[in-house]
Design a protein around this motif. Structure first.
Motif, PDB file in Angstrom:
ATOM      1  N   UNK A  14      -3.405  16.378  28.052  1.00 10.91           N
ATOM      2  CA  UNK A  14      -3.658  15.556  28.959  1.00 10.91           C
ATOM      3  C   UNK A  14      -4.069  14.201  28.647  1.00 10.91           C
ATOM      4  N   UNK A  15      -4.807  14.221  27.472  1.00  9.20           N
ATOM      5  CA  UNK A  15      -5.363  12.964  26.839  1.00  9.20           C
ATOM      6  C   UNK A  15      -4.240  12.025  26.545  1.00  9.20           C
ATOM      7  N   UNK A  16      -3.186  12.664  25.743  1.00 13.41           N
ATOM      8  CA  UNK A  16      -1.990  11.849  25.638  1.00 13.41           C
ATOM      9  C   UNK A  16      -1.260  11.324  26.624  1.00 13.41           C
ATOM     10  N   UNK A  17      -1.064  12.087  27.814  1.00  8.88           N
ATOM     11  CA  UNK A  17      -0.316  11.732  29.114  1.00  8.88           C
ATOM     12  C   UNK A  17      -1.222  10.725  29.593  1.00  8.88           C
ATOM     13  N   UNK A  18      -2.463  10.627  29.664  1.00  6.42           N
ATOM     14  CA  UNK A  18      -3.438   9.698  30.296  1.00  6.42           C
ATOM     15  C   UNK A  18      -3.404   8.313  29.437  1.00  6.42           C
ATOM     16  N   UNK A  19      -3.239   8.450  28.299  1.00  2.19           N
ATOM     17  CA  UNK A  19      -3.329   7.334  27.493  1.00  2.19           C
ATOM     18  C   UNK A  19      -1.856   6.517  27.602  1.00  2.19           C
ATOM     19  N   UNK A  20      -0.840   7.382  27.727  1.00  2.00           N
ATOM     20  CA  UNK A  20       0.442   6.785  27.938  1.00  2.00           C
ATOM     21  C   UNK A  20       0.591   6.243  29.213  1.00  2.00           C
ATOM     22  N   UNK A  21       0.109   6.842  30.124  1.00  2.00           N
ATOM     23  CA  UNK A  21       0.122   6.288  31.578  1.00  2.00           C
ATOM     24  C   UNK A  21      -0.790   4.801  31.445  1.00  2.00           C
ATOM     25  N   UNK A  26       1.068   3.132  34.425  1.00  2.00           N
ATOM     26  CA  UNK A  26       1.882   4.138  35.475  1.00  2.00           C
ATOM     27  C   UNK A  26       0.671   5.124  35.907  1.00  2.00           C
ATOM     28  N   UNK A  27       1.012   5.757  36.957  1.00  2.00           N
ATOM     29  CA  UNK A  27       0.022   6.915  37.148  1.00  2.00           C
ATOM     30  C   UNK A  27       0.259   7.968  36.307  1.00  2.00           C
ATOM     31  N   UNK A  28      -0.717   9.167  36.151  1.00  2.00           N
ATOM     32  CA  UNK A  28      -0.677  10.088  35.196  1.00  2.00           C
ATOM     33  C   UNK A  28       0.510  11.039  35.585  1.00  2.00           C
ATOM     34  N   UNK A  29       0.561  11.177  36.871  1.00  2.00           N
ATOM     35  CA  UNK A  29       1.733  11.951  37.434  1.00  2.00           C
ATOM     36  C   UNK A  29       3.170  11.325  37.214  1.00  2.00           C
ATOM     37  N   UNK A  30       3.330  10.149  37.370  1.00  2.00           N
ATOM     38  CA  UNK A  30       4.579   9.555  36.993  1.00  2.00           C
ATOM     39  C   UNK A  30       4.809   9.812  35.319  1.00  2.00           C
ATOM     40  N   UNK A  31       3.625   9.564  34.672  1.00  2.00           N
ATOM     41  CA  UNK A  31       3.828   9.362  33.331  1.00  2.00           C
ATOM     42  C   UNK A  31       4.332  11.033  32.793  1.00  2.00           C
ATOM     43  N   UNK A  37      10.585  14.619  31.389  1.00  2.00           N
ATOM     44  CA  UNK A  37      11.984  14.538  31.495  1.00  2.00           C
ATOM     45  C   UNK A  37      12.705  14.055  30.308  1.00  2.00           C
ATOM     46  N   UNK A  38      11.824  13.128  29.449  1.00  9.79           N
ATOM     47  CA  UNK A  38      12.599  12.570  28.234  1.00  9.79           C
ATOM     48  C   UNK A  38      11.967  13.261  26.967  1.00  9.79           C
ATOM     49  N   UNK A  39      11.592  14.514  27.358  1.00  9.45           N
ATOM     50  CA  UNK A  39      11.436  15.419  26.109  1.00  9.45           C
ATOM     51  C   UNK A  39      10.099  14.994  25.402  1.00  9.45           C
ATOM     52  N   UNK A  40       9.369  14.232  25.553  1.00  5.54           N
ATOM     53  CA  UNK A  40       8.240  13.772  24.886  1.00  5.54           C
ATOM     54  C   UNK A  40       7.182  15.024  24.954  1.00  5.54           C
ATOM     55  N   UNK A  41       7.015  15.756  26.194  1.00  7.36           N
ATOM     56  CA  UNK A  41       6.234  16.837  26.327  1.00  7.36           C
ATOM     57  C   UNK A  41       6.522  18.004  25.276  1.00  7.36           C
ATOM     58  N   UNK A  42       7.702  18.235  25.270  1.00 12.18           N
ATOM     59  CA  UNK A  42       8.299  19.210  24.275  1.00 12.18           C
ATOM     60  C   UNK A  42       7.807  18.962  22.798  1.00 12.18           C
ATOM     61  N   UNK A  57      -3.317   6.679  19.877  1.00 13.55           N
ATOM     62  CA  UNK A  57      -2.379   5.563  20.057  1.00 13.55           C
ATOM     63  C   UNK A  57      -1.143   5.695  19.167  1.00 13.55           C
ATOM     64  N   UNK A  58      -1.402   6.450  17.976  1.00 13.48           N
ATOM     65  CA  UNK A  58      -0.172   7.046  17.287  1.00 13.48           C
ATOM     66  C   UNK A  58       0.679   8.072  17.892  1.00 13.48           C
ATOM     67  N   UNK A  59       0.035   9.007  18.788  1.00 16.89           N
ATOM     68  CA  UNK A  59       0.572   9.951  19.608  1.00 16.89           C
ATOM     69  C   UNK A  59       1.630   9.171  20.598  1.00 16.89           C
ATOM     70  N   UNK A  60       0.849   8.318  21.427  1.00 16.92           N
ATOM     71  CA  UNK A  60       1.362   7.434  22.506  1.00 16.92           C
ATOM     72  C   UNK A  60       2.852   6.812  21.871  1.00 16.92           C
ATOM     73  N   UNK A  61       2.593   6.221  20.528  1.00 20.44           N
ATOM     74  CA  UNK A  61       3.610   5.525  19.846  1.00 20.44           C
ATOM     75  C   UNK A  61       4.898   6.797  19.521  1.00 20.44           C
ATOM     76  N   UNK A  62       4.400   7.566  19.089  1.00 18.72           N
ATOM     77  CA  UNK A  62       5.617   8.669  18.893  1.00 18.72           C
ATOM     78  C   UNK A  62       6.093   9.074  19.928  1.00 18.72           C
ATOM     79  N   UNK A  63       5.558   9.233  21.252  1.00 18.20           N
ATOM     80  CA  UNK A  63       6.093   9.737  22.484  1.00 18.20           C
ATOM     81  C   UNK A  63       6.938   8.597  22.951  1.00 18.20           C
TER      82      UNK A  63
END
Length: 74
Positions: A14-21, A26-31, A37-42, A57-63
């Motif tokens: 959740x923290x990574x998705x929020x930071x990515x958003x 983006x909204x958290x839902x869209x993120x 869809x792009x396999x970053x959650x996996x 920040x590193x996790x967002x870059x990796x995603x």
């Protein structure tokens, strides 16, 4: 009260998705949908043991890189 490992993984995701958003305006839902869809959650689930030791920040870059490798344009 003890927190389960599964709960830690969910909170981290959740923290990574929020930071990515926030990073990509983006909204958290869209993120989440984009990252799913792009396999970053996996990727986060598969590599949690390493990724959670890095900064968000590193996790967002990796995603972002995983998304690009899977056809993403952000």
């Amino acid at each position: 009260m003890r927190v389960s490992p599964q709960s830690n993984k969910i909170s981290y995701t959740v923290a990574c998705v929020s930071s990515f958003a926030n990073t990509h305006n983006m909204t958290r839902q869209d993120a989440f949908k984009y990252l799913y869809d792009k396999k970053a959650i996996d990727f986060l689930k598969e590599h949690y043991e390493i990724e959670h030791t890095l900064s968000i920040e590193d996790a967002v870059e990796d995603m972002s890189e995983i998304c690009r490798q899977n056809g993403g344009s952000l």
